[in-house]
Enzyme design. Structure first.
Site, short mmCIF file in Angstrom:
data_model
loop_
_atom_site.label_atom_id
_atom_site.label_comp_id
_atom_site.label_asym_id
_atom_site.label_seq_id
_atom_site.Cartn_x
_atom_site.Cartn_y
_atom_site.Cartn_z
N CYS A 1 13.09 15.98 1.78
CA CYS A 1 11.31 15.95 1.45
C CYS A 1 11.80 17.19 0.67
CB CYS A 1 11.23 16.55 3.31
SG CYS A 1 9.05 16.95 3.08
N LEU A 2 11.61 18.25 1.11
CA LEU A 2 11.46 19.56 0.13
C LEU A 2 12.83 19.98 -0.29
CD1 LEU A 2 10.73 22.52 -0.67
CD2 LEU A 2 12.84 23.10 0.64
N HIS B 1 12.06 11.80 5.91
CA HIS B 1 12.84 12.78 6.53
C HIS B 1 14.52 11.28 7.78
CE1 HIS B 1 11.83 16.66 6.70
NE2 HIS B 1 10.51 16.06 6.67
N GLU C 1 16.76 11.52 8.61
CA GLU C 1 17.06 11.17 10.03
C GLU C 1 16.39 11.41 11.14
OE1 GLU C 1 16.02 13.66 8.03
OE2 GLU C 1 14.97 15.72 8.72
N1 GLN Z 1 7.04 22.36 1.88
C1 GLN Z 1 7.01 20.61 1.78
C2 GLN Z 1 5.44 20.06 1.92
O1 GLN Z 1 5.01 20.20 2.86
C3 GLN Z 1 8.38 19.95 2.29
C4 GLN Z 1 8.28 19.85 3.27
C5 GLN Z 1 9.01 19.55 4.55
O2 GLN Z 1 10.58 19.43 3.48
N2 GLN Z 1 8.93 18.35 5.57
O3 GLN Z 1 5.22 18.88 1.21
#
Ligand code: GLN
Length: 537
Positions: free
Chosen positions: A380-381, A507, A509
């Site tokens: 994700c991030l 995600h 996980e």
């Molecule tokens: N902050 C980023 C977003 O909102 C990533 C979010 C996350 O890693 N769950 O898109």
């Protein structure tokens, strides 16, 4: 006919009620019953999505996009029960619907009260999801004696009265502390907690005693006598070295037999074969691999619960003991030479996260992994930052960024979902829950892991990769190996010429289970181990 098991907790919190409930689920599933698990949280927040991960641990995301308490993660990891928004009820949610009904006039001007209106709402929420399950296991959050839990306890008391005796079972998890100075285990806290439960009108059918050592018969006798329960119904919930041994620990004492007897369930168990095989694997790893996690909430292990578990599961699959080493990314910003510490780990993982702190440090760690060919997994991030790092340092797009961290960067590599062309505004403006992804080529780390083209994984984010840059980054060498079926969203990016480098917008996980480890984690751990082995040569 659905049977109901209610799990309450006494004495103190953190006794592992969620894991106990999930393990009971695993035992019943082993007997071939279809089970479903539900959690009641006594706090007033309407949903746990907005709660701080520092205070409350991870926000677990279900397929339908519900942001839930982390216990629902245990439920899904231990069993095949699927959670939806109906499987996690908070006092806030319950009151919210009662108040909505009141405003709508549904109560026809009657006085709206905790009993019966709130308790009816709670009972209704249990029955609503019971239909297709043989056994519904509902965990009541909090500790008996809390003011907040009272309406829930009252509701399950009524529930027992309204159903035949062999349809409802009450299990109470308590604490039996060992007092060193006296060299004794103490049953008094359990007595008090059961007394409180009985005052409310609930007589537990089974007591699970959390303890760090064997319960002597004398303590069991005492608990049985004072808590008005048969001795055979007093079980140990002894500390085990790994949470996945809990179902076996219960089975060895015959907990499942007692449950089934009470509920008139007749199927026999299959001896937890898979769980026992898993235990053998966990107890006999062939080696260790260390993974560096570069993030922000590094001091709060619970905020990355599912991630930790998924890494452990991938270790089981590879017969490796996975050790985690946490790096607060701001450390790399202050002192770039500390990046060399990353050489010591087998692989580097950047997990999900929100907000600007530590971002530049994460970018440095990604660059380090890319250049030094250390297996890299961005979630994700972590995936978003991998594209930013690549844009800046390989594609030559100086100061490229996500608009989450720079409102007006020269190159908006990561962009807010609702600002993206062609995407209508979404309620709550997060992309939440399960979405499909098509893997683009067989020659990708993603395909090698999943061995199929169409996958589905869970999301929880506000920002997306900006497709306007796809071509440019592709030409510079970034591979876009996972795309949403409608072609609008980038789901997976990879790099060639690297032992293992993959970022995913979802995600993975959340869907990993000890008996069914998530493929990307399995391959990441394998690559990380091979990386260490090669360096050691
Ligand atoms: N902050 C980023 C977003 O909102 C990533 C979010 C996350 O890693 N769950 O898109």
């Amino acid at each position: 006919m659905t049977k109901f098991i209610f799990v309450t907790g006494g004495v103190i919190s953190s006794l592992g009620k969620g894991i106990a409930a999930a393990s009971i689920g695993a035992l019943l599933e082993d007997r071939g019953y279809k089970i479903t698990l539900q959690k009641f949280d006594p706090y007033l927040n309407v949903d746990p999505g907005t709660m701080s991960p520092f205070q409350h641990g991870e926000v677990y995301v279900a397929d339908d996009g519900t942001e839930t308490d982390l216990d629902l993660g245990h439920y899904e990891r231990f069993t095949s029960s699927r959670s939806t928004k109906f499987h996690n009820q908070t006092a806030g949610k319950i009151y919210n619907s009662v108040l909505t009904k009141e405003r709508r006039g549904d109560y026809l001007g009657k006085t709206v009260q905790v009993i019966p209106h709130v308790t009816d709402e709670i009972k209704h929420s249990i029955k609503k999801i019971a239909d297709d399950a043989d056994v519904l296991i509902a965990e009541i959050g909090g500790t008996v004696g809390d003011i907040e839990s009272l309406p829930f306890l009252e509701a399950i008391r009524q529930f027992g009265l309204e159903h035949p005796r062999d349809e409802v079972l009450y299990i109470h998890l308590t604490f039996v502390p060992y007092i060193k100075a006296a060299d004794e285990l103490k049953s008094k806290p359990t007595q008090h907690s059961v007394k409180q439960l009985r005052e409310i009108g609930i007589q537990p059918d089974i007591i699970l005693c959390r303890t760090d050592r064997e319960l002597p018969e004398s303590i069991k006798d005492k608990i049985a006598l004072f808590c008005n329960i048969r001795k055979e119904a007093v079980f140990e919930a002894r500390d085990v070295s790994n949470i996945y041994f809990v179902p076996i620990m219960f089975e060895q004492q015959g907990l499942d037999n007692t449950i089934c007897q009470h509920l008139a369930l007749r199927k026999q168990g299959r001896g937890l074969k898979k769980w026992k095989e898993l235990r053998t694997k966990i107890e006999n790893p062939s080696d260790v691999v260390e993974i560096g996690i570069v993030g922000k909430y590094v001091d709060y292990a619970d905020s990355y619960k599912s991630l930790n578990e998924a890494l452990a599961h991938a270790g089981f699959a590879n017969r490796l003991d996975v050790k985690l080493r946490w790096f607060d990314s701001s450390m790399f910003e202050k002192d770039e030479s500390s990046l060399a510490l990353l050489k010591e780990v087998g692989g580097i993982l950047i997990p999900g996260g929100f907000g600007g702190r530590g971002i530049e440090g994460m970018l440095l760690a990604i660059e380090y992994a890319r250049l030094n060919k250390i297996p890299f997994f961005g979630i994700c991030l972590g995936m978003q930052l991998a594209t930013v790092e690549f844009a800046r340092n390989v594609a030559g797009l100086a100061d490229a960024n996500s608009t989450e961290f720079d409102e007006n960067p020269p190159y908006r590599i990561i962009y807010k979902l609702r600002e993206l062309l062609d995407v209508e505004e979404m309620g709550g403006n997060m992309r939440l829950g399960a979405y499909a992804c098509t893997i683009q080529s067989k020659d990708s780390f993603a395909y090698k892991a999943y061995r199929q083209k169409d996958i589905e994984e869970r999301h929880r984010h506000r920002y997306e990769f900006n497709m306007a840059f796809r071509k440019e980054l592709e030409e510079a060498g970034l591979k876009f190996t996972g795309i949403s079926p409608d072609g609008k969203f980038v789901e997976i990016v990879e790099l060639d010429d690297h032992p293992w480098y993959l970022g995913c917008q979802f995600h993975p996980e959340f869907k990993s289970k000890p008996l069914k480890p998530q493929p990307l984690f399995v391959d990441f751990i394998k690559a990380s181990y091979m990386n260490r082995e090669e360096k050691a040569k």
